[in-house]
Scaffold this active site. Structure first.
Site, short mmCIF file in Angstrom:
data_model
loop_
_atom_site.label_atom_id
_atom_site.label_comp_id
_atom_site.label_asym_id
_atom_site.label_seq_id
_atom_site.Cartn_x
_atom_site.Cartn_y
_atom_site.Cartn_z
N HIS A 33 1.32 -1.52 0.11
CA HIS A 33 -0.02 0.02 0.30
C HIS A 33 0.46 1.02 0.03
O HIS A 33 1.73 1.32 1.48
CB HIS A 33 -1.18 -0.34 1.43
N HIS B 154 1.59 4.93 0.01
CA HIS B 154 1.18 6.52 -0.36
C HIS B 154 2.13 7.65 -1.40
O HIS B 154 3.70 7.60 -1.08
CB HIS B 154 1.28 7.22 0.77
N TYR C 63 2.83 9.65 10.16
CA TYR C 63 1.10 9.49 9.77
C TYR C 63 0.61 10.16 8.71
O TYR C 63 0.61 11.47 8.83
CB TYR C 63 0.68 8.99 11.23
#
Lengths: 281, 338
Positions: B194, B196, B285
């Site tokens: 995954h 980003h 985060y």
């Protein structure tokens, strides 16, 4: 001075810490178990059998996962049991909120201390609810990964559900939510609860007074409990942050989750013992 | 020769972070329908922080999650509905109450060092007959060996797939190759990645993962997602098509889905602005982004300072309340300097 004899079941860190606290700090209780030499405290591994054989013991602090009550052990009918792992049957005790009231029931034989998140945060919800009906309260409980063993990890869901229920039943809120977080940062972080409270209006002066009074009440039996900042009103909700640092006993400072439970147990035991001693005078 | 890769579309979960969890049942219906038309096989839907994530802490959704799941289920056709579940936020009981919406796949997500927090959830989901993915977040924070250790735990609990998530968009392609490679070499179950886009590497990192043998990758339409967003679904489909890697999806329909249905719903352009870059650079985060911006404004402190401090203290996902505490402390420091 006469003291009430008590026993602690379970030899994990919670049991050990509670025993040490009873020995060093209790005003009205006396631990009824042999102390082994200088190396520390020896616990009878025969557990409940030993307690049953000892008629003197009047309070049992149960730190094991097995709930103890007089349905399971009718022979314990003359003793008072403080169950320290959550169960659904006993009334929940949060000393600063409802201890005196719950103990008014002389027939009551066992109580439950529910969850550490509830012990820390629900008093604040209660303090605000006294001034203004709380529509919604949300508790975000954070503890260090270092203090949570596999058993505790397995009961996260239960922790969330029970604490959320208690926010309503004991805190008085109309609706409650609990989030439980583990933080792996090193050095281990201290136990923290963030509490968000929503109400229809906010008389902040009176609310702050009530919250600070509750902080004092909590500090009477949980010395390491404190507000991290002045509760603030932010976009139609109140934000409160509290911290519980484990003090005294055998626990590292970041084990506030265990400390608050043993402190609550101690307080419950002392108040109950004092009642017993007054009644026999 | 890599023949195929499976794509999980997480527009309706990671994308929620970018719209403050406000996709409506109508939005959901339209997006799911178009994705299914495009050949999308697995579509994830939930609050950005997983099932039952709607909270003051993570952002209240104006809609009841059940309505959103109902809209997805109604339009899912032969595709599979997936949902994220974060131990400590969503409970198994809550998931059980959602049976009528036919969630087939559950992603049990934990911080990269805390796989055992998901043990009960994975086991219970398996009992319910669901495909379970063990999803490790913030994998940039630890070594490949440490990730493998946690992944093996997920495998031992019965997880069907293990995912590595670069939650901060902080990883570089070689790091991705190494970590995915480590898992592929040592696990029996399939592996997912995954990405980003905080360092502009979402597509590149996904390709690096594919090169290392990854079985699943995550994408979102237009790359909508937390802070700088994710690997764009329509772009990945086009790239994989050019590479001759089979996904079973139609690039043109995906393009239309992104352009005609998703784009009008976006609240702000998806760019790697200063803050998104700080998040990738400092390894913080991603979903802290919007919270930090708002809180910094309120306390009159510098957002970048706030984010660097969060990175320094290794604050992890879930600790959004620390943003308020640090901003408060920063503002006191500034105040006392006057």
């Amino acid at each position: 001075m006469k003291r009430i004899k008590v026993a602690v079941l379970g030899s994990g860190s919670m049991g050990m810490d509670l025993m040490k606290k009873i020995i060093s700090r209790s005003k009205y209780m006396e631990l009824s178990l042999p102390i082994a030499k200088q190396s520390g405290i020896e616990i009878s591994s025969k557990g409940i059998q030993t307690i049953l054989e000892n008629a003197d013991i009047q309070i049992i602090f149960n730190t094991t996962n097995d709930t103890i009550n007089i349905v399971k052990y009718p022979q314990l009918a003359d003793k008072f049991i403080v169950n320290m792992m959550p169960n659904l049957d006993d009334p929940y005790i949060i000393p600063s909120v409802n201890l005196d009231k719950v103990l008014e029931n002389k027939e009551l034989r066992s109580v439950n201390l529910m969850t550490f998140g509830g012990q820390a945060a629900i008093p604040i919800v209660y303090a605000i609810n006294k001034i203004q009906q709380v529509e919604y309260a949300e508790i975000v409980s954070t503890i260090s990964s270092e203090v949570i063993d596999n058993d505790m990890r397995a009961s996260t869901d239960e922790f969330i559900d029970l604490t959320s229920q208690a926010i309503v039943e004991i805190g008085g809120a109309k609706k409650g939510k609990t989030i439980s977080l583990l933080n792996p940062a090193l050095p281990p972080i201290l136990m923290r609860d963030t509490i968000y409270v929503k109400a229809e209006k906010y008389d902040m002066d009176r609310i702050l007074k009530s919250v600070y009074e509750m902080e004092k009440s909590m500090q009477e039996y949980v010395p390491g409990y404190k507000l991290l900042m002045e509760p603030m009103l932010d976009e139609n909700k109140i934000i409160i942050m509290i911290q519980v640092e484990a003090t005294g006993g055998l626990l590292p400072s970041y084990a506030g989750n265990i400390d608050i439970m043993t402190c609550a147990a101690m307080k419950t035991g002392d108040v109950y013992s004092k009642k017993l001693l007054n009644n026999t005078d | 020769m890599i023949k195929s890769v499976k794509i999980i579309d997480t527009t309706l979960r990671d994308g929620m972070h970018a719209v403050s969890h406000s996709f409506s049942p109508e939005n959901v219906a339209n997006l799911v329908r178009k994705l299914v038309e495009a050949g999308s096989n697995i579509i994830e839907l939930s609050h950005g922080d997983g099932l039952n994530g709607s909270s003051i802490q993570y952002g209240l959704s104006p809609y009841n999650e059940r309505e959103l799941l109902a809209a997805a289920n109604k339009n899912i056709g032969n595709a599979k509905l997936a949902a994220m579940l974060i131990p400590g936020i969503g409970t198994v009981k809550y998931l059980e109450s959602l049976q009528e919406y036919n969630i087939k796949i559950v992603r049990v997500a934990t911080h990269v060092t805390e796989a055992n927090a998901g043990e009960q959830h994975i086991k219970e989901c398996k009992k319910m007959g669901m495909t379970t993915i063990g999803f490790l977040m913030m994998v940039h924070m630890v070594s490949a060996e440490a990730i493998l250790e946690q992944a093996k735990l997920f495998e031992s609990y019965g997880a069907d797939v293990v995912y590595c998530a670069d939650s901060s968009g902080a990883m570089l392609p070689d790091d991705v190759k190494k970590k995915i490679g480590m898992l592929k070499d040592n696990l029996k179950i399939p592996v997912g990645f995954h990405a980003h886009n905080n360092l502009g590497l979402a597509v590149g990192n996904s390709l690096a993962a594919i090169e290392a043998g990854v079985d699943f990758i995550d994408t979102t339409l237009r790359g909508i997602g937390a802070s700088a967003g994710n690997a764009p679904h329509e772009v990945m489909a086009a790239v994989l098509s050019k590479m001759g890697i089979e996904t079973g999806e139609d690039v043109n329909i995906l393009m239309d889905a992104a352009e005609d249905i998703l784009a009008p719903l976006m609240k702000r352009p998806l760019v790697i602005d200063k803050y998104a870059l700080v998040i990738g650079y400092a390894g913080v985060y991603g979903s802290f982004f919007l919270h930090a911006k708002r809180v910094a404004e309120k306390f009159g402190v510098d957002e970048r300072e706030l984010l660097y401090e969060l990175g320094r203290q290794k604050i992890i996902g879930g600790q959004e309340d620390k943003i308020i505490e640090f901003a408060y402390n920063l503002s006191k420091k500034i105040g006392s300097g006057k």
